[in-house]
Structure formats: C-alpha cells, structure tokens
Design an enzyme around this catalytic site. Sequence first.
Site, mmCIF file in Angstrom:
data_model
loop_
_atom_site.group_PDB
_atom_site.id
_atom_site.type_symbol
_atom_site.label_atom_id
_atom_site.label_comp_id
_atom_site.label_asym_id
_atom_site.label_seq_id
_atom_site.Cartn_x
_atom_site.Cartn_y
_atom_site.Cartn_z
ATOM 1 N N ARG A 197 0.818 -1.209 0.000
ATOM 2 C CA ARG A 197 0.000 0.000 0.000
ATOM 3 C C ARG A 197 0.853 1.262 0.000
ATOM 4 N NH1 ARG A 197 -4.565 -1.223 4.413
ATOM 5 N NH2 ARG A 197 -3.047 -2.626 5.365
ATOM 6 N N CYS A 301 1.127 1.483 16.135
ATOM 7 C CA CYS A 301 1.050 0.306 17.013
ATOM 8 C C CYS A 301 1.208 0.714 18.463
ATOM 9 C CB CYS A 301 2.098 -0.721 16.625
ATOM 10 S SG CYS A 301 3.762 -0.140 16.934
HETATM 11 P P1 NAD Z 1 -0.859 -6.270 7.577
HETATM 12 O O1 NAD Z 1 -0.735 -7.420 8.497
HETATM 13 O O2 NAD Z 1 -2.067 -6.143 6.741
HETATM 14 O O3 NAD Z 1 0.378 -6.238 6.538
HETATM 15 C C1 NAD Z 1 1.717 -6.314 6.973
HETATM 16 C C2 NAD Z 1 2.536 -7.023 5.900
HETATM 17 O O4 NAD Z 1 2.046 -8.358 5.755
HETATM 18 C C3 NAD Z 1 2.446 -6.372 4.528
HETATM 19 O O5 NAD Z 1 3.742 -6.298 3.973
HETATM 20 C C4 NAD Z 1 1.526 -7.285 3.745
HETATM 21 O O6 NAD Z 1 1.881 -7.374 2.380
HETATM 22 C C5 NAD Z 1 1.697 -8.637 4.411
HETATM 23 N N1 NAD Z 1 0.460 -9.416 4.427
HETATM 24 C C6 NAD Z 1 -0.797 -8.943 4.655
HETATM 25 N N2 NAD Z 1 -1.690 -9.958 4.642
HETATM 26 C C7 NAD Z 1 -0.984 -11.081 4.404
HETATM 27 C C8 NAD Z 1 -1.343 -12.453 4.290
HETATM 28 N N3 NAD Z 1 -2.601 -12.865 4.406
HETATM 29 N N4 NAD Z 1 -0.353 -13.357 4.038
HETATM 30 C C9 NAD Z 1 0.927 -12.960 3.926
HETATM 31 N N5 NAD Z 1 1.312 -11.666 4.025
HETATM 32 C C10 NAD Z 1 0.377 -10.738 4.263
HETATM 33 O O7 NAD Z 1 -0.634 -4.959 8.473
HETATM 34 P P2 NAD Z 1 -0.846 -3.446 8.040
HETATM 35 O O8 NAD Z 1 -2.307 -3.174 7.938
HETATM 36 O O9 NAD Z 1 0.029 -3.090 6.898
HETATM 37 O O10 NAD Z 1 -0.260 -2.696 9.322
HETATM 38 C C11 NAD Z 1 -1.013 -2.412 10.456
HETATM 39 C C12 NAD Z 1 -0.785 -3.434 11.552
HETATM 40 O O11 NAD Z 1 0.603 -3.496 11.871
HETATM 41 C C13 NAD Z 1 -1.472 -3.053 12.860
HETATM 42 O O12 NAD Z 1 -2.041 -4.203 13.431
HETATM 43 C C14 NAD Z 1 -0.343 -2.512 13.719
HETATM 44 O O13 NAD Z 1 -0.556 -2.615 15.115
HETATM 45 C C15 NAD Z 1 0.778 -3.399 13.293
HETATM 46 N N6 NAD Z 1 2.064 -2.795 13.605
HETATM 47 C C16 NAD Z 1 2.734 -3.298 14.658
HETATM 48 C C17 NAD Z 1 3.930 -2.720 15.045
HETATM 49 C C18 NAD Z 1 4.667 -3.243 16.235
HETATM 50 O O14 NAD Z 1 5.743 -2.745 16.515
HETATM 51 N N7 NAD Z 1 4.147 -4.224 16.947
HETATM 52 C C19 NAD Z 1 4.449 -1.633 14.321
HETATM 53 C C20 NAD Z 1 3.737 -1.149 13.222
HETATM 54 C C21 NAD Z 1 2.533 -1.748 12.873
#
Ligand code: NAD
Length: 506
Positions: A197, A301
Amino acid sequence: MPQNQNEKTAIMSPDENVKNVSPVKNYINGKWIESLGKESLDVINPANKQLIGKCPIGKKEDVDSAVIAAKEAFKTWRQTPVIDRAQVFFKLKTLLEKNSEDLARLCTQENGKTLVESRGDVRRGIQMIETACGMPTLLMGKSSEDIASGIDCHAIRRPMGVFAAITPFNFPPMVPFWFWPFAVASGNTFILKPSERVPLTQVRVFELIEEAGMPKGVMNLVHGSKEVVNSICSHPDIAGLSFVGSTPVAKYVYQTAASHGKRVQALGGAKNFMVVLPDANLDLAVKTVFESCTGCAGQRCLAGSVILCVGDVYSKFQEAIVKKAKEAIVGDGLDSLTTIGPVISEEARTRVKGLIQSASDEGGKILLDGREGVENLKGYFLKPSIISEVKKDMRVAKEEIFGPVICLANVKTLDDAIEWLNSSEYGNTASLFTSSGAAARKFSYEVDPSMIGINIGVPAPMAFFSFGGSKASFFGDVKAHGQASVDFYTDTKVTVQRWVKDSSIW
Ligand code: NAD
C-alpha cells in the site's frame, strides 16, 4: 545520482496528474528491474484519492532472484571489514539528511499522516542508521582466559547469510530501518518487502542506498503481497526474517517461517491502555493522551486506545479531552494547518466507523462522533471520536481500532486498572499518568506490556534500545533494533583453545 535514475521507477509529485503510471520496480543485484508479477495495486493518496503510483504483485521467482543475488553478495560482504561496511552507513546518513524533506513528503502522500509526523517517521529511521554506524563496537564478542588451566575461550558474533523483512503501511520510512541496517552492518545481506500500500518511500530510500555505494546484491527490494511473503517464509536460503503487521499475519508468518527452520521475530498488533491517576498533571495527561490516540490518525502500534481513569479524575479528564478534540483540524497532511490526516483507505474507515457503532450498540456513550462532518472531504477522513462508559467486554475495549478513537472508562483503583489492562490479549505498551514515584514503580513492575510510558504517551524505545511487545503483540524471543537486533542477526561462535608450548622454537 544513481546511474539508471531515468529508467527506474515512476514516483509522482503530489501535484502531478498521474494517469498512466507504471508499476514501481524491484531492486535486485544492484539493478532496477520489472517485477515478474503482471498484476499491480494502485497506490492512492488517502487525502485526495489521487492515483500516485502502482505496486506490482510480485511472484515467487522475484524472491528467488533476490535470494540468488543476496547469497552471492554475502560471500564478499561478510568478509568486508566491519569498519568499511560502516562507511556505507555514514554516507547513507548524509544522503538521508539531505533528502529527508522529500522522503517526508512522499510518506505523507502515500500514507496520509501529517508532514510533521512524516518528518518524525524519517528521523526515527535515520537514528537506526546512526546506531548501526556503531557496528564495529556492537558486533564485538567476548573472551575469557583460563576457563580451564591453559585454555582460553573466545565468542564472536558472525553474520548468518540472507535475511528478509516484511513491513506494514503505517510507518513507510521508519519500520524497514528497524531491521536492515543492523542485519547488513553486521555482515548479512537483505531482502525487503515493503507494504504494497506504501511502496514509494522505500523506492526512494533504495535509490539513496544505491547512491551511498552499497555493493550490488547486498540490499534487495521485492514488491508484492502474499505470494512474496510465502516465498520468503519458505525459501531454504533465507536464514531468518523480521515481520511487522497485524497479529493474525504476524502469527502466520512466525509459524510458517519457523517451521522452515528460520529465525523469526514477528511484531503484531496492539491494544494500548493508558491509566490516569487523580494525582496526574491533568493538562499534560490530556494533551499527551490525545496525541497518542489520534496522532497518525490513530494508526500507530503504540497508539493509546482505552483510557482508564482512576476515581474522580474521570469527569474532569472527560471534559478536558472533549474540549481538546474539538480543536483538531482534519485535512491533507501536506497542509501545515492539519493536525490529523486521513486513515489509509475506505476499507479502514469503514472498519473504524463500524467499531464506533458497535460501542454505541453495546452501551457506550459517544461524546464526540468523528464520523460526522467529514462527508464533504475528498479523502478517507475521520474526525476524532470520544466514547465514554466503555466496559471491559465491549469490542472497542478488546479489538485494535487503528483509527482516531479514544475510549474512556472509569475504574476505582490502580489495581483495577492493572487487572483490566493485563486481561488484554495484547501486550505492546501501557502508560501511566501520575506524580507518584511509588505508583509508577508499581505500574511498570506489574503490567504485562513490554514498552511502558510514565507520563509519556508513545513510549517508543530509541534505536539503541530494543523494541517489541509481549503476548499477541510479539511472536519470537529476540526483539528489534539496538543490541538485541545484533543478537538476532548473528550466530554466536565460540572457540575453545589450548596451545601447547613447543620448546624447540622458543
Ligand atoms: P498487515 O498485516 O495487513 O500487513 C503487513 C505485511 O504483511 C504487509 O507487507 C503485507 O503485504 C503482508 N500481508 C498482509 N496480509 C498477508 C497475508 N494474508 N499473508 C501474507 N502476508 C500478508 O498490516 P498493516 O495493515 O500493513 O499494518 C497495520 C498493523 O501493523 C497493525 O495491526 C499494527 O498494530 C501493526 N504494527 C505493529 C507494530 C509493532 O511494533 N508491533 C508496528 C507497526 C505496525
């Protein structure tokens, strides 16, 4: 300037009217090349719904090529003296400083956060580079003489090969920097898969990595989504990976990659509680809580979500935070007057609206409804929402909202607050507002989350400390950045040695 600047990619300025934009390219083995994936996702500026780029949905074969390049590059990169590896990071630091404003604007365009927030996002990324410049010291091992008579022991940290990171949309510049500088400065080679995205900021960062003189194959960029993630998780020549994203995907990536014998650290979602005691400095608490819950449109997060007000501070706090929220200016993050940008997509906005509705249906009181007053705005905007009388079993008290929503609840004692927040499945952060050292000590001692704020709303550890939560917010055992990161990306090799004197020589 990178040599192939003109052929590389299409990143548009916010003012350009983009019609036939081509997908961004992968960066593999020092070259900008087209993804093998023929499908792509539109990259949309969430503030005005304008198309600003396209992200290819990469294939397994893209990952295979990147791994071949990274594996080959590892042979010489690991032998490059650490002091020389660090020089590339010093150069990159200078280039990042020079281009920080462009990076921040790009981040605002593709993510929506305000320019001030984007500048912070870039700054935090640069701090990772600065910390990785200290790798000659961070990488040092340990030695002991005479662990048995005449026997010495040396433990060194060795790079392991090819590592990868898969990152989320909410911090386009910063989150990738949590990982690769530590992996690469310690001698590994790397593959990054940024969020599909928000791929544009990382394309620009990779141009700067190239310009800094990183040898070919050391850093590789592969765009895509599930297929690329699955290929990384199962590739036999990838030693380990770092993931950041939502909890279900973090858990899936952790389990899949671990089952393929890899080192994994997977940082997941969060539900962050903030406790306000009656002895807190109310002005500071209100300002800090509001910024934590609504900064980056609540898409952090570390964003505060449920505010547990102890005793009679509840009504005063409620009144003050509603007043504060009414001052917020929602708009395009490039506009200097804006204090809250849009959420990332219509889908995200619909989900947040649904959660606000669920709070009302479940008995919460909507003091301020951020769904109202945004109908005529072009982007995916939500004004701040404040919900009071939140109870433990309501959806807004349990689920990650990831939008500018503040949930208020009243509890009788600090013990009640701690018990409530420790019952959450997540454990990223928790904050306490108080003027009592004893209360602060009790709080840090008793709460489950791993990152604690005392009179701080976003307790994000700096680059030289470790970062990561507990429970469903973190899968793995070694956390991100700082010294922990060096441990994650290296193997400890111990040599035990005995030398017997040959009296014929000396
Ligand atoms: P997301 O889980 O949708 O995506 C993260 C990554 O995973 C992306 O690169 C995406 O391409 C990949 N992905 C998504 N769905 C997938 C699937 N089904 N199979 C394999 N890969 C997949 O997360 P997002 O919406 O981009 O980010 C927001 C989330 O990230 C929130 O839950 C937030 O709390 C978390 N986050 C956590 C931290 C932390 O330090 N714990 C930091 C930043 C964000």
